[in-house]
Design an enzyme around this catalytic site. Structure first.
Site, PDB file in Angstrom:
ATOM      1  N   ASN A 207       0.770  -1.225  -0.006  1.00 24.97           N
ATOM      2  CA  ASN A 207      -0.064   0.049   0.126  1.00 24.97           C
ATOM      3  C   ASN A 207       0.683   1.172  -0.069  1.00 24.97           C
ATOM      4  OD1 ASN A 207       0.698   0.803   2.997  1.00 24.97           O
ATOM      5  ND2 ASN A 207      -0.396  -1.104   3.384  1.00 24.97           N
ATOM      6  N   ASP A 276      -4.211  -6.144   5.138  1.00 23.57           N
ATOM      7  CA  ASP A 276      -5.195  -7.005   5.695  1.00 23.57           C
ATOM      8  C   ASP A 276      -5.387  -8.218   4.971  1.00 23.57           C
ATOM      9  OD1 ASP A 276      -5.934  -5.287   7.437  1.00 23.57           O
ATOM     10  OD2 ASP A 276      -7.114  -3.944   6.095  1.00 23.57           O
ATOM     11  N   PHE A 321      -3.905   2.785  15.146  1.00 21.54           N
ATOM     12  CA  PHE A 321      -3.851   3.976  13.884  1.00 21.54           C
ATOM     13  C   PHE A 321      -5.199   3.432  13.179  1.00 21.54           C
ATOM     14  CE2 PHE A 321      -1.174   7.600  13.505  1.00 21.54           C
ATOM     15  CZ  PHE A 321      -0.437   7.371  14.749  1.00 21.54           C
TER      16      PHE A 321
HETATM   17  O1  C5P Z   1      -8.328  -2.955  10.928  1.00 22.84           O
HETATM   18  P1  C5P Z   1      -7.459  -1.721  10.594  1.00 22.84           P
HETATM   19  O2  C5P Z   1      -6.430  -2.573   9.597  1.00 22.84           O
HETATM   20  O3  C5P Z   1      -8.058  -0.589   9.779  1.00 22.84           O
HETATM   21  O4  C5P Z   1      -6.822  -1.298  11.668  1.00 22.84           O
HETATM   22  C1  C5P Z   1      -5.777  -0.426  11.741  1.00 22.84           C
HETATM   23  C2  C5P Z   1      -4.763  -0.543  12.909  1.00 22.84           C
HETATM   24  O5  C5P Z   1      -4.666  -2.111  13.222  1.00 22.84           O
HETATM   25  C3  C5P Z   1      -3.467   0.079  12.775  1.00 22.84           C
HETATM   26  O6  C5P Z   1      -2.901   0.423  14.206  1.00 22.84           O
HETATM   27  C4  C5P Z   1      -2.729  -1.253  12.182  1.00 22.84           C
HETATM   28  O7  C5P Z   1      -1.399  -1.190  12.441  1.00 22.84           O
HETATM   29  C5  C5P Z   1      -3.346  -2.335  13.137  1.00 22.84           C
HETATM   30  N1  C5P Z   1      -3.328  -3.742  12.196  1.00 22.84           N
HETATM   31  C6  C5P Z   1      -2.776  -4.603  12.629  1.00 22.84           C
HETATM   32  N2  C5P Z   1      -2.660  -5.891  11.987  1.00 22.84           N
HETATM   33  C7  C5P Z   1      -3.410  -6.105  10.692  1.00 22.84           C
HETATM   34  C8  C5P Z   1      -4.236  -4.803  10.073  1.00 22.84           C
HETATM   35  C9  C5P Z   1      -4.044  -3.669  10.929  1.00 22.84           C
HETATM   36  O8  C5P Z   1      -1.968  -4.701  13.536  1.00 22.84           O
HETATM   37  N3  C5P Z   1      -3.501  -7.042  10.082  1.00 22.84           N
END
Ligand code: C5P
Length: 410
Positions: A207, A276, A321
C-alpha cells in the site's frame, strides 16, 4: 532551536570542515550561532567561513575583548542555550576533563551552565585509548552529552570508530538534548510503514504508506528519553538516530517481532499500515504471462493489534491507528473497542494534508474512556509530539494510580 543562542566550538581536527555544514544547518533552523575556534581549528578552516555562514561574530582568542563593558568568555557562556563542540579533538577533551581554561573555548565550557554536547572525532586508536576514554567518561559524569562518532573510513587512512557524527545527526542529537525527558526510562515499540505480501519472487501486494508518521513517532519518543524499538516495513526513510530498528517485510514477520517484544513495553504504537490480505499461495517461481485472465486468492493476514490483547504486558498502553475514507468516527470507535486498544488515532485519508505521505497530518484521537481530542493539521513530527504527550500523560496516570493503590494497601 529557533531564536536560541548556540555557541559552536570548533577544535583542530580535519573534521573541522564539517563544522561549516553544522553552522549552516543550525543557522537555517533559525538559531543564532556564535562560533568559538581554537588556534588549531583555524589551521583547518577560516573564521571568515563561519562568519559568512552564521552572520555572527567568530571568536578565536581569549584576550579578544571587543566590548569594554563585558568579559567575552563569561558573556558567551551566559548567552548560550547550548554549547556544542564539533569536532572535539582528543587534546581538547583532555583539557576540558582537567577543568583547564587556557583558551577561550575551554574557558566558555567552564563558565557555562547551559547543556554541553561534545562530538568527538579522531583516529581509531586515539579514540580507543584508555586515557582518552577516561577523560570522556569524566566529562559524561559531569553531565556533558557525547554525540558518539561513527564507524567508517578516517582521514588518517584507517577505518574504524572516530568519524565525526554527520552534521544533520548532530542537529538531531542537539534537539534530543533540548527536549524535556517526559518519557525517560520508558520502553516504547512502534510499528511503521507498509507490509509487503509476496505473490512470487518479484511481485507483491502493498500500500501507499511511506512510514513517515511511525518514524516521526520513533524520533520524537527518543528525543523525549524513551528507549525505542521501531519495527519497520520496507520504506525509503533513514533510520532515526538512537532508535533500534528491526526491518521486516510481511505482516507475519511484523507480528512475530511485535508479539515477542510486547510484554516488556510500556507503550506500543501501531502506526504501520499492515496489509489486511495476502495471496493464499506464494509462487516460488516468477509467474509467467499467458493469454487468459488470472485471479489471486486472498487470505487474511494476522491482525497484530488484536493479538496484542493477549501478548502485551499488564500495564502496556496500546495505541492503534486507523485510516478511513468514510464514516470515519464510527469505524474508529468500533476498532478501539474490538481491538482492545487504549487509544486510537484516526486519519481521514481523503482529507487534504492528512494520512499517507511526507508532510502534514491531521488526526482525531479516541480513548477507551470515550473521550476524544482533535489534533490540528501540522507537520508529522509535531503531531507525533502531541500524541506522545498524551501517551506519557496516561503512563504517568497509571503510575500515580499504582502508587495510590500501594498506599491504600499499606
Ligand atoms: O483494521 P485496520 O487495519 O483498519 O486497523 C488499523 C490498526 O490495526 C493499525 O494500528 C494497524 O497497524 C493495525 N493492524 C494490525 N494488523 C493488521 C491490520 C491492521 O495490527 N493485519
Amino acid at each position: 532551536m529557533k531564536d536560541m543562542t548556540i555557541v559552536l566550538g570548533i577544535t583542530g581536527g580535519i573534521a573541522a570542515y564539517k563544522a561549516a555544514m553544522l553552522a549552516s544547518l543550525l543557522t537555517k533552523r533559525g538559531a543564532k550561532v556564535i562560533t568559538v575556534m581554537t588556534k588549531g581549528a583555524t589551521a583547518f578552516i577560516t573564521p571568515l567561513t563561519l562568519q559568512s555562514l552564521t552572520h555572527q561574530p567568530v571568536y578565536t582568542d581569549i584576550f579578544d575583548e571587543r566590548d569594554p563593558s563585558r568579559i567575552t568568555h563569561i558573556d558567551l557562556a551566559d548567552s548560550a542555550d547550548l554549547v556544542v563542540v564539533a569536532p572535539a579533538t582528543a587534546d581538547f577533551i583532555a583539557r576540558a576533563a582537567q577543568g583547564m581554561a587556557d583558551d577561550l573555548l575551554t574557558a566558555v565550557l567552564l563558565a557555562t551552565t547551559a547543556p554541553v554536547v561534545l562530538a568527538p572525532a579522531m583516529n581509531v586508536h586515539m579514540y580507543a585509548h584508555p586515557i582518552f576514554l577516561q577523560n570522556l567518561e569524566r566529562l559524561r559524569d559531569v553531565g556533558y552529552y557525547v554525540a558518539e562518532p561513527g564507524v567508517g573510513p578516517l582521514a588518517c587512512g584507517y577505518t574504524g570508530k572516530g568519524r565525526l557524527m554527520e552534521p544533520d545527526e548532530i542537529v538531531e542529537f542537539m534537539d534530543m538534548v533540548l527536549t524535556p525527558k517526559r518519557m525517560s526510562g520508558k520502553r516504547v515499540l512502534i510499528t511503521a510503514g507498509p507490509t509487503r505480501e509476496r505473490i512470487d519472487p518479484v511481485r507483491y501486494l502493498s500500500n501507499d504508506s511511506t512510514g513517515t508518521m511511525g518514524y516521526a513517532l520513533a524520533q520524537m519518543a527518543w528525543r523525549m528519553g524513551a528507549s525505542v524499538t521501531l519495527v519497520s516495513g520496507p520504506v525509503a526513510i533513514k533510520p532515526p538516530l538512537g532508535v533500534d530498528v528491526v526491518n521486516v517485510e510481511s505482516a507475519a514477520e511484523m507480528r512475530e517481532i511485535v508479539l515477542a517484544r510486547a510484554s516488556e513495553q510500556d507503550a506500543i504504537i501501531m502506526a504501520a499500515a499492515v496489509a489486511d490480505y495476502r495471496p493464499g499461495t506464494v509462487s516460488e517461481r516468477k509467474l509467467k504471462k499467458d493469454d487468459g485472465t488470472r485471479s489471486i486468492e486472498l487470505v487474511k493476514t494476522p491482525d497484530i493489534l488484536m493479538d496484542l490483547r493477549e501478548a502485551k504486558g499488564r500495564h502496556t498502553f496500546v495505541t492503534g491507528f486507523a485510516a478511513e475514507t468514510h464514516d470515519a468516527e464510527f469505524y474508529a470507535k468500533k476498532k478501539l473497542l474490538e481491538k482492545g486498544a487504549d487509544m486510537l488515532v484516526l486519519n481521514n485519508v481523503l482529507e487534504p494534508g492528512a494520512g499517507f505521505g511526507p508532510g502534514t497530518n491531521k488526526v482525531t484521537v479516541f480513548f477507551a474512556d470515550d473521550t476524544s481530542v482533535d489534533v490540528e493539521k501540522q507537520p508529522k513530527l509535531d503531531v507525533a509530539k502531541e500524541l506522545l504527550a498524551m501517551i506519557s500523560e496516561r503512563l504517568q496516570g497509571q503510575k500515580d494510580l499504582a502508587n495510590d493503590q500501594s498506599v491504600d494497601s499499606v
